[in-house]
Design an enzyme around this catalytic site. Sequence first.
Site, PDB file in Angstrom:
ATOM      1  N   ASP A 208     -28.101  -4.848  47.085  1.00  0.00           N
ATOM      2  CA  ASP A 208     -27.370  -3.640  46.698  1.00  0.00           C
ATOM      3  C   ASP A 208     -27.426  -2.579  47.809  1.00  0.00           C
ATOM      4  O   ASP A 208     -28.507  -2.270  48.321  1.00  0.00           O
ATOM      5  CB  ASP A 208     -28.002  -3.083  45.416  1.00  0.00           C
ATOM      6  CG  ASP A 208     -27.176  -1.981  44.787  1.00  0.00           C
ATOM      7  OD1 ASP A 208     -26.064  -2.279  44.341  1.00  0.00           O
ATOM      8  OD2 ASP A 208     -27.659  -0.830  44.739  1.00  0.00           O
ATOM      9  N   GLU A 263     -24.378  -5.887  50.151  1.00  0.00           N
ATOM     10  CA  GLU A 263     -23.328  -4.927  49.817  1.00  0.00           C
ATOM     11  C   GLU A 263     -23.384  -3.829  50.872  1.00  0.00           C
ATOM     12  O   GLU A 263     -24.206  -2.923  50.800  1.00  0.00           O
ATOM     13  CB  GLU A 263     -23.529  -4.341  48.423  1.00  0.00           C
ATOM     14  CG  GLU A 263     -22.334  -3.489  48.009  1.00  0.00           C
ATOM     15  CD  GLU A 263     -22.616  -2.564  46.828  1.00  0.00           C
ATOM     16  OE1 GLU A 263     -21.665  -2.181  46.140  1.00  0.00           O
ATOM     17  OE2 GLU A 263     -23.780  -2.208  46.606  1.00  0.00           O
TER      18      GLU A 263
HETATM   19  O1  TEU Z   1     -22.571   0.004  44.224  1.00  0.00           O
HETATM   20  C1  TEU Z   1     -22.424   0.858  45.301  1.00  0.00           C
HETATM   21  C2  TEU Z   1     -21.345   1.813  45.197  1.00  0.00           C
HETATM   22  O2  TEU Z   1     -21.161   2.497  46.139  1.00  0.00           O
HETATM   23  C3  TEU Z   1     -20.535   1.947  43.941  1.00  0.00           C
HETATM   24  O3  TEU Z   1     -21.345   2.529  42.989  1.00  0.00           O
HETATM   25  C4  TEU Z   1     -19.329   2.779  44.165  1.00  0.00           C
HETATM   26  O4  TEU Z   1     -19.688   4.014  44.700  1.00  0.00           O
HETATM   27  C5  TEU Z   1     -18.630   3.089  42.889  1.00  0.00           C
HETATM   28  O5  TEU Z   1     -18.433   1.904  42.203  1.00  0.00           O
HETATM   29  C6  TEU Z   1     -17.302   3.748  43.134  1.00  0.00           C
HETATM   30  O6  TEU Z   1     -16.327   2.801  43.332  1.00  0.00           O
HETATM   31  C7  TEU Z   1     -23.802  -0.538  43.917  1.00  0.00           C
HETATM   32  C8  TEU Z   1     -23.722  -1.245  42.584  1.00  0.00           C
HETATM   33  O7  TEU Z   1     -22.801  -2.292  42.679  1.00  0.00           O
HETATM   34  C9  TEU Z   1     -23.355  -0.231  41.532  1.00  0.00           C
HETATM   35  O8  TEU Z   1     -23.150  -0.821  40.275  1.00  0.00           O
HETATM   36  C10 TEU Z   1     -24.464   0.774  41.479  1.00  0.00           C
HETATM   37  O9  TEU Z   1     -24.094   1.815  40.597  1.00  0.00           O
HETATM   38  C11 TEU Z   1     -24.772   1.373  42.846  1.00  0.00           C
HETATM   39  O10 TEU Z   1     -24.839   0.411  43.874  1.00  0.00           O
HETATM   40  C12 TEU Z   1     -26.110   2.068  42.837  1.00  0.00           C
HETATM   41  O11 TEU Z   1     -27.131   1.124  42.797  1.00  0.00           O
END
Ligand code: TEU
Length: 524
Positions: A208, A263
């Site tokens: 993540d 990610e």
């Molecule tokens: O996502 C990273 C992220 O940047 C997203 O939250 C994005 O900002 C948002 O969907 C707007 O489009 C990861 C995970 O996949 C997400 O579910 C988490 O909320 C986030 O990290 C924090 O851990």
Amino acid sequence: MDDDLDGTEPWWRGAAFYQVYPRSFADSTGSGVGDLAGITERIDYIADLGVQALWVSPFFTSPMHDNGYDVEDYCAVDPRFGTLADFDALVAAAHARGLRVMIDWVPAHTSTAHPWFQRALSDPRCPERDYYVFRDPAPGGGPPNNWTCAFEEGAPAWKLDDESGQYYLHSFLPQQADLNWHNPDLRAAMHGTLRFWLDRGVDGFRMDVIHNIGKDPALGDRDPALAALPHMLFNDDPSTHRYVREIRALLDSYPGQRTSVGEVFLLDTAQVATYYGQGDELHMCFNFPPLYTEWKAEAWRGCIEATTGALDPLGAWPTWVLSNHDQKRHRTRYGGGIERARAAAVLLLTLRGSPFIYQGEELGLLDAEVPEQRVVDPGGRDGCRAPIPWADSAPWGWGESTWLPMPPECATRNVATQLATPGSMLALYRRLLALRRRCPALSVGSFQLLDAPAGVLAYERRHGQETLRVVINFETGPVALPEGLRGQLLCASTGDAGDAGGTCDALLGEQAVVLRCLGAAPER
Ligand code: TEU
């Protein structure tokens, strides 16, 4: 396990991955919340789909402010999802079917309920205080710098700890405190969490926001013109690469090609590419521009060129994602049409790289409508997280009430009905995944964009003696194919495979096809 496709490729190159969002996949207890035992009960569904691996979103102990991306204990299963024994059973069931299991690892922040953070708050002189990023207020008072957090536009990424008078950094919710990867003890502790799961037999990790672990040690202000956008979108500190190399070395110290997909939420693919390192950082990175590319042939051509241009020179293996738990489902995003979503399936599963399927897209699901009183997610992402309809009548294989509303069109977009319908979206995904397994040209072959009429995207995949063409009509009207794009039909996005084997010289509106080049050797 069915290791290498041709004896030389690592398993994850060309593997198709299936993302399971545990809360919404399958419920073994009737609680309305999916769980690990539910995934195990449905493991044959995933295996029969024809993917090679699954990625399971977080199931760790958590207060669930961000649906599990706020981890309280990295090495324990949240009771909502079951037990460690349930997890072991899931891994065993997956491995018995030749499926690899990737789990989600959330290294950039913990929940503020994590014991480390609780200790850091209660005693500012304890070692764990430096596991996080605490700083004095700016000289004139207020947050230490102008960084802003995700989920609340323009809100500071800092929260004041009244007790000590210092702020702590949170790139996401105030309940998700950023970890300080510059601290070697923190790094060792986080490595321990990887070992815990590697020792239990997981095949790898989806990492993540991995680009967000290293921070500018000076914590300098960002360009004020961009300061309203979440800092996380820009965080790209050189220190992260060293930390990622350490993580990679740890994975490589285990047998069995343990794998990482990071990610890297940076919007420039050239920046994303740097996180592959010299083959010594991440095995794969998610790349977000395709998720934001509109359904237009020219736009996709540009997106593919940008991706291959950034990754190919480095030998970096691409990933392709159209939907995930954070974005509107692509059928919804592309306007709702089912033919378009079917054509998109052909695109996703035939590009060069590893495709990631988000649970439910194989049923052609749309986002659920979530009334205000049922909103759960602080980021407005509930629509794509609705439960998977399994049965052909209400309550669709779930208890009477589910944690989120069901998606639309359950009467046709459920697993039971689609398994019994030869022309269903599910049948199309299964056909395409079977073709990928049968044809190395599709999974690991070379890639070449081809000239095509306006509104059409065409490319060639080649491996050994095998040359396949993929032709996708993005427009709603039919189009005749020029000589150089014709071929023998292997799979069409439309229908039920009844016409496979014939010659294809024209496409219907929003139709996509996989063809074998005329004159090429017949399929073995
Ligand atoms: O996502 C990273 C992220 O940047 C997203 O939250 C994005 O900002 C948002 O969907 C707007 O489009 C990861 C995970 O996949 C997400 O579910 C988490 O909320 C986030 O990290 C924090 O851990």
